[in-house]
Each structure stands twice: as structure tokens, then as C-alpha cells.
Design a protein around this motif. Structure first.
Motif, PDB file in Angstrom:
ATOM      1  N   PHE A   1      14.426  35.995  41.445  1.00 22.64           N
ATOM      2  CA  PHE A   1      15.379  36.506  40.468  1.00 22.64           C
ATOM      3  C   PHE A   1      16.731  35.922  40.843  1.00 22.64           C
ATOM      4  O   PHE A   1      17.192  36.075  41.975  1.00 22.64           O
ATOM      5  N   ILE A   2      17.345  35.214  39.904  1.00 22.17           N
ATOM      6  CA  ILE A   2      18.665  34.631  40.163  1.00 22.17           C
ATOM      7  C   ILE A   2      19.680  35.312  39.260  1.00 22.17           C
ATOM      8  O   ILE A   2      19.387  35.670  38.119  1.00 22.17           O
ATOM      9  N   GLU A   3      20.876  35.525  39.808  1.00 23.86           N
ATOM     10  CA  GLU A   3      21.948  36.151  39.040  1.00 23.86           C
ATOM     11  C   GLU A   3      23.270  35.555  39.490  1.00 23.86           C
ATOM     12  O   GLU A   3      23.315  34.728  40.397  1.00 23.86           O
ATOM     13  N   GLY A   4      24.335  35.963  38.831  1.00 21.57           N
ATOM     14  CA  GLY A   4      25.664  35.505  39.211  1.00 21.57           C
ATOM     15  C   GLY A   4      25.853  34.017  38.975  1.00 21.57           C
ATOM     16  O   GLY A   4      25.399  33.460  37.973  1.00 21.57           O
ATOM     17  N   ALA A   5      26.537  33.376  39.932  1.00 21.90           N
ATOM     18  CA  ALA A   5      26.875  31.957  39.800  1.00 21.90           C
ATOM     19  C   ALA A   5      25.628  31.084  39.729  1.00 21.90           C
ATOM     20  O   ALA A   5      25.600  30.085  39.007  1.00 21.90           O
ATOM     21  N   LEU A   6      24.581  31.452  40.458  1.00 19.39           N
ATOM     22  CA  LEU A   6      23.352  30.658  40.432  1.00 19.39           C
ATOM     23  C   LEU A   6      22.694  30.729  39.056  1.00 19.39           C
ATOM     24  O   LEU A   6      22.231  29.714  38.526  1.00 19.39           O
ATOM     25  N   ALA A   7      22.684  31.908  38.462  1.00 16.61           N
ATOM     26  CA  ALA A   7      22.120  32.063  37.117  1.00 16.61           C
ATOM     27  C   ALA A   7      22.938  31.293  36.093  1.00 16.61           C
ATOM     28  O   ALA A   7      22.392  30.678  35.170  1.00 16.61           O
ATOM     29  N   GLU A   8      24.244  31.319  36.264  1.00 15.07           N
ATOM     30  CA  GLU A   8      25.122  30.579  35.349  1.00 15.07           C
ATOM     31  C   GLU A   8      24.864  29.076  35.461  1.00 15.07           C
ATOM     32  O   GLU A   8      24.798  28.371  34.458  1.00 15.07           O
ATOM     33  N   SER A   9      24.702  28.586  36.678  1.00 14.43           N
ATOM     34  CA  SER A   9      24.397  27.175  36.900  1.00 14.43           C
ATOM     35  C   SER A   9      23.062  26.798  36.260  1.00 14.43           C
ATOM     36  O   SER A   9      22.933  25.747  35.626  1.00 14.43           O
ATOM     37  N   PHE A  10      22.071  27.671  36.407  1.00 17.02           N
ATOM     38  CA  PHE A  10      20.756  27.447  35.800  1.00 17.02           C
ATOM     39  C   PHE A  10      20.879  27.359  34.283  1.00 17.02           C
ATOM     40  O   PHE A  10      20.375  26.429  33.661  1.00 17.02           O
ATOM     41  N   GLN A  11      21.595  28.311  33.702  1.00 21.10           N
ATOM     42  CA  GLN A  11      21.751  28.345  32.246  1.00 21.10           C
ATOM     43  C   GLN A  11      22.479  27.100  31.736  1.00 21.10           C
ATOM     44  O   GLN A  11      22.096  26.514  30.723  1.00 21.10           O
ATOM     45  N   GLN A  12      23.519  26.683  32.442  1.00 21.24           N
ATOM     46  CA  GLN A  12      24.259  25.486  32.046  1.00 21.24           C
ATOM     47  C   GLN A  12      23.384  24.233  32.156  1.00 21.24           C
ATOM     48  O   GLN A  12      23.472  23.336  31.305  1.00 21.24           O
ATOM     49  N   GLY A  13      22.554  24.166  33.186  1.00 22.99           N
ATOM     50  CA  GLY A  13      21.659  23.024  33.345  1.00 22.99           C
ATOM     51  C   GLY A  13      20.633  22.926  32.230  1.00 22.99           C
ATOM     52  O   GLY A  13      20.359  21.843  31.713  1.00 22.99           O
ATOM     53  N   VAL A  14      20.073  24.063  31.862  1.00 25.08           N
ATOM     54  CA  VAL A  14      19.107  24.079  30.754  1.00 25.08           C
ATOM     55  C   VAL A  14      19.805  23.680  29.460  1.00 25.08           C
ATOM     56  O   VAL A  14      19.272  22.880  28.672  1.00 25.08           O
ATOM     57  N   GLN A  15      21.004  24.210  29.238  1.00 22.93           N
ATOM     58  CA  GLN A  15      21.745  23.877  28.020  1.00 22.93           C
ATOM     59  C   GLN A  15      22.061  22.383  27.971  1.00 22.93           C
ATOM     60  O   GLN A  15      21.983  21.757  26.913  1.00 22.93           O
ATOM     61  N   ALA A  16      22.405  21.797  29.116  1.00 27.08           N
ATOM     62  CA  ALA A  16      22.687  20.358  29.166  1.00 27.08           C
ATOM     63  C   ALA A  16      21.451  19.549  28.796  1.00 27.08           C
ATOM     64  O   ALA A  16      21.548  18.546  28.074  1.00 27.08           O
ATOM     65  N   LEU A  17      20.278  19.967  29.263  1.00 23.78           N
ATOM     66  CA  LEU A  17      19.032  19.275  28.885  1.00 23.78           C
ATOM     67  C   LEU A  17      18.804  19.355  27.378  1.00 23.78           C
ATOM     68  O   LEU A  17      18.427  18.372  26.745  1.00 23.78           O
ATOM     69  N   ILE A  18      19.046  20.516  26.815  1.00 23.34           N
ATOM     70  CA  ILE A  18      18.849  20.708  25.377  1.00 23.34           C
ATOM     71  C   ILE A  18      19.860  19.889  24.580  1.00 23.34           C
ATOM     72  O   ILE A  18      19.516  19.291  23.564  1.00 23.34           O
ATOM     73  N   ASP A  19      21.112  19.849  25.074  1.00 27.49           N
ATOM     74  CA  ASP A  19      22.155  19.093  24.380  1.00 27.49           C
ATOM     75  C   ASP A  19      21.868  17.592  24.370  1.00 27.49           C
ATOM     76  O   ASP A  19      22.301  16.881  23.460  1.00 27.49           O
ATOM     77  N   GLU A  20      21.149  17.096  25.372  1.00 30.09           N
ATOM     78  CA  GLU A  20      20.802  15.671  25.449  1.00 30.09           C
ATOM     79  C   GLU A  20      19.715  15.285  24.456  1.00 30.09           C
ATOM     80  O   GLU A  20      19.474  14.110  24.224  1.00 30.09           O
ATOM     81  N   GLY A  21      19.049  16.243  23.904  1.00 31.54           N
ATOM     82  CA  GLY A  21      17.967  15.968  22.963  1.00 31.54           C
ATOM     83  C   GLY A  21      16.841  16.946  23.205  1.00 31.54           C
ATOM     84  O   GLY A  21      17.006  17.966  23.866  1.00 31.54           O
ATOM     85  N   GLN A  22      15.697  16.655  22.676  1.00 35.44           N
ATOM     86  CA  GLN A  22      14.529  17.513  22.814  1.00 35.44           C
ATOM     87  C   GLN A  22      13.853  17.236  24.153  1.00 35.44           C
ATOM     88  O   GLN A  22      13.106  16.271  24.286  1.00 35.44           O
ATOM     89  N   PRO A  23      14.109  18.077  25.195  1.00 33.33           N
ATOM     90  CA  PRO A  23      13.495  17.808  26.503  1.00 33.33           C
ATOM     91  C   PRO A  23      11.991  18.068  26.457  1.00 33.33           C
ATOM     92  O   PRO A  23      11.518  18.981  25.771  1.00 33.33           O
TER      93      PRO A  23
END
Length: 93
Positions: free
Chosen positions: A48-70
Motif C-alpha cells: 500500500f503506497i500513500e503520500g509522496a510515493l502514491a503521488e509519484s506513482f499516479q504522475q508516472g501512470v498519467q505520463a504513460l497515458i499522456d504519451e499515447g495508448q500504453p
């Protein structure tokens, strides 16, 4: 609780749980405990990740999605970087 991702290798669930105690924050919203549970199906471990680590995870996933269909392989490779930190064995209830 929302299941965000389910592949042959991983499950990712997002949690947004209100805190048990009321927060005294002037004109502020009720604070929540937010995070992600990542389950590695092959290693049978979870984290279970929360806080800054969860935010980093969410931003990384969003970056993959923003680059196209991962692809599933790309998402799994990204998720694996967080899943390897899992030490809690998966237990069926």
C-alpha cells in the motif's frame, strides 16, 4: 475503493478513505487517507503506497497515458518498479 488496473501480473486498487477522526482545519475539507494497493500476482505480495510515493506513482501512470495508448507490457513494467517493494504476503480472507 476503485480497481484501476487488472492484468495477468498485477492489480492496482485506489483507496480514498476518510480519516476516522474529524480534522479541525479552518474552512478546509475533511482530510482523507488516499493511496494505492498494488498486488503482484506472481510473487503473491502486496504493498500500500500513500503520500509522496502514491503521488509519484499516479504522475508516472498519467505520463504513460499522456504519451499515447500504453501497452499492458509497458504498464506492467512501470507498476513492477513499485511492486518490488511489497513485503506483505497476499492472504485470502
Amino acid at each position: 475503493m476503485h480497481m484501476l488496473y487488472n492484468s495477468d501480473s498485477f492489480i492496482v486498487v485506489q483507496f480514498d478513505v476518510p480519516t476516522a477522526e474529524p480534522q479541525i482545519v479552518p474552512a478546509g475539507p475533511q482530510l482523507n487517507r488516499e493511496g494505492f494497493e498494488i498486488v503482484d500476482k506472481f510473487a503473491r505480495k502486496e504493498i500500500f503506497i500513500e503520500g509522496a510515493l502514491a503521488e509519484s506513482f499516479q504522475q508516472g501512470v498519467q505520463a504513460l497515458i499522456d504519451e499515447g495508448q500504453p501497452s499492458e507490457d509497458e504498464l506492467d513494467a512501470f507498476i513492477e518498479r513499485y511492486a518490488v517493494m511489497g513485503q506483505q504476503p497476499v492472504v485470502m480472507h
